[in-house]
Write a protein that holds these residues in place. Structure first.
Motif, short mmCIF file in Angstrom:
data_model
loop_
_atom_site.label_atom_id
_atom_site.label_comp_id
_atom_site.label_asym_id
_atom_site.label_seq_id
_atom_site.Cartn_x
_atom_site.Cartn_y
_atom_site.Cartn_z
N ARG A 274 -8.52 -1.89 4.54
CA ARG A 274 -8.02 -2.08 3.17
C ARG A 274 -7.59 -3.53 3.05
NH1 ARG A 274 -7.11 2.41 0.30
NH2 ARG A 274 -8.18 4.08 1.37
N CYS B 182 -0.09 5.53 2.96
CA CYS B 182 0.48 6.21 4.12
C CYS B 182 1.87 5.65 4.41
CB CYS B 182 -0.46 6.14 5.32
SG CYS B 182 -0.21 4.76 6.44
N CYS C 158 0.85 -1.19 0.00
CA CYS C 158 0.00 0.00 0.00
C CYS C 158 0.89 1.24 0.00
CB CYS C 158 -0.92 -0.01 1.23
SG CYS C 158 -1.98 1.44 1.30
N GLY D 47 -4.29 -4.29 5.81
CA GLY D 47 -3.23 -3.47 6.36
C GLY D 47 -3.53 -3.08 7.81
N ILE D 48 -2.62 -2.30 8.37
CA ILE D 48 -2.71 -1.89 9.77
C ILE D 48 -4.03 -1.18 10.07
CG2 ILE D 48 -1.74 -0.22 11.42
CD1 ILE D 48 1.04 -0.96 10.28
N HIS E 208 3.20 3.90 6.56
CA HIS E 208 3.37 2.52 7.01
C HIS E 208 3.76 1.61 5.85
CE1 HIS E 208 2.20 3.01 11.11
NE2 HIS E 208 0.95 3.35 10.86
S1 SF4 Z 1 -2.10 1.60 7.38
FE1 SF4 Z 1 -3.69 1.44 5.81
S2 SF4 Z 1 -3.40 3.28 4.55
FE2 SF4 Z 1 -1.50 2.98 5.72
S3 SF4 Z 1 -0.15 1.77 4.39
FE3 SF4 Z 1 -1.25 0.34 5.73
S4 SF4 Z 1 -3.03 -0.28 4.52
FE4 SF4 Z 1 -2.24 1.59 3.57
#
Ligand code: SF4
Length: 401
Positions: free
Chosen positions: A103, A86, A83, A98-99, A88
């Motif tokens: 998503r 952001c 991703c 993801g975190i 991360h």
């Molecule tokens: S926290 Fe969400 S928006 Fe951020 S990189 Fe991970 S999946 Fe993508």
């Protein structure tokens, strides 16, 4: 710190006070309260979408997941993705998330799971964002979905920010309906807030494009943890932002938020460069970020990189979520932070969550007269005329008409 999504601050912070302009707009305070469901806190959707309460309640569903392909991911080997939304930069295997929890990798493509499914929709005073230099005394149509890319131990919206979309009650609200209703209800802005709006990026950008052509403005309360590419694209529709500068050390961000400081500073500089009106919130937490040397360093950075005319809000912490054992911030600490910021040369320094504090008001940095008087979220006299101090003519940064 984002404002509470349910409009309930943890203490008597004046959050139910309506602004004069709101009550004017809606004819009477009583009528506005009726609209809002007797308390400003549950205003939400029943009124906002013009539905009988039962219909609206039936519309709120648990388990709603509406997908939209993300424009920001890189395919990796074996069907995994990275991703790019952001900092991360989550690397996500097929079928995983993801975190931020909202998503998901479906067969090597990355999808938002919250498009068109807000779990919080409220009509707020714009002062609650807080944005003190943007259309003072007006109402802001405010929304959030589940999820967040931080896990702040002091989050006041953790019930939705730390939830997956399936775990909260959400609504079906396509962008067109959101914007139409914001206009009909008389809001002057649409606010992306309560959780980190970056995690519902596709929804925000689509609403934002419609807002841009509607006569309203787009405002955003964010932790600033977003990558430069998506941020620059967002700036095409964004009018104003309040960014949390939660502390001025990477250690603070890592220990208490699950993030890093540097990307937030980059976001602040980008917003300034892109000419988005910018305000900053610093939640002052006892023993965590209340060293005046840190406050001073932060204020010097703001002055050098963003300009002395960048408004900053020192906000009072109340013990909640995972920091319940800490005391609320003494007002004397907020007074000291404000004094430090003013001594460094910042021109618009506010104190938040302390109703009737002098630091709720806006003063002209040149002639020192009061420009905007506030009590909680209620706005009194406004002495800014066509973006200038009505007494001495100094230009005041912000969006005033
Ligand atoms: S926290 Fe969400 S928006 Fe951020 S990189 Fe991970 S999946 Fe993508």
């Amino acid at each position: 710190m984002s404002e509470p999504f349910n409009n309930q601050l943890p203490s008597n912070t004046g959050n139910r006070i309506l602004s004069k302009a709101q009550s004017n707009f809606h004819q009477t305070r009583r009528e506005f309260l009726r609209f809002c469901g007797a308390s400003f806190c549950t205003l939400s959707a029943t009124y906002l979408f013009g539905l009988p309460e039962t219909s609206w309640a039936q519309m709120a569903k648990k388990g709603l997941v509406k997908t939209k392909l993300s424009p920001y991911f890189t395919p990796l080997e074996g069907g995994a993705i990275q991703c790019e939304l952001c900092p991360h930069r989550c690397r996500v295997a097929k079928g995983k998330r993801g975190i931020c929890r909202v998503r998901e990798n479906r067969d090597g493509k990355y999808y938002s799971l919250v498009y068109g499914n807000p779990c919080a929709v409220h009509l707020d005073p714009i002062e609650k964002k807080p944005l003190f230099h943007v259309l003072p005394g007006t109402a802001s149509f405010s929304l959030a979905t589940a999820g967040c890319n931080f896990y702040c131990k002091f989050c006041q919206n953790w019930e939705i920010s730390q939830a997956a979309p399936e775990d909260v009650y959400s609504y079906e609200v396509p962008p067109e309906l959101m914007v139409n209703r914001a206009k009909e209800i008389g809001a002057r802005s649409v606010a992306y807030t309560y959780v980190e709006p970056t995690i519902f990026y596709e929804y925000m950008v689509d609403i934002g494009a419609l807002v841009k052509n509607s006569g309203l403005i787009n405002v955003y309360h964010s932790n600033g943890f977003i990558n430069p590419g998506p941020l620059k694209n967002l700036c095409k529709v964004l009018d104003a932002a309040n960014i949390d500068l939660k502390g001025f050390s990477d250690h603070f961000y890592q220990e208490l938020c699950g993030g890093n400081l540097e990307p937030v500073l980059e976001t602040l500089k980008t917003l300034k460069r892109e000419k988005v009106h910018l305000e900053i919130t610093n939640l002052v937490i006892p023993t965590k970020n209340d060293e005046m040397s840190m406050v001073r360093e932060m204020c010097l950075w703001i002055k050098k990189e963003l300009g002395a005319d960048t408004p900053i809000h020192f906000s009072r912490f109340y013990p909640l979520y995972k920091l319940k054992t800490l005391p609320q911030t003494p007002v004397s600490t907020l007074d000291k932070a404000r004094a430090v910021a003013l001594s460094v040369g910042l021109e618009y320094v506010y104190v938040g969550n302390v109703p009737r504090h002098e630091g709720e008001n806006t003063f002209c940095p040149k002639c020192k007269k009061m420009l905007i008087q506030r009590t909680g979220y209620m706005v009194g006299e406004i002495n800014v005329k066509a973006g200038k101090c009505k007494y001495c003519g100094k230009s005041i940064p912000g969006i005033w008409t």
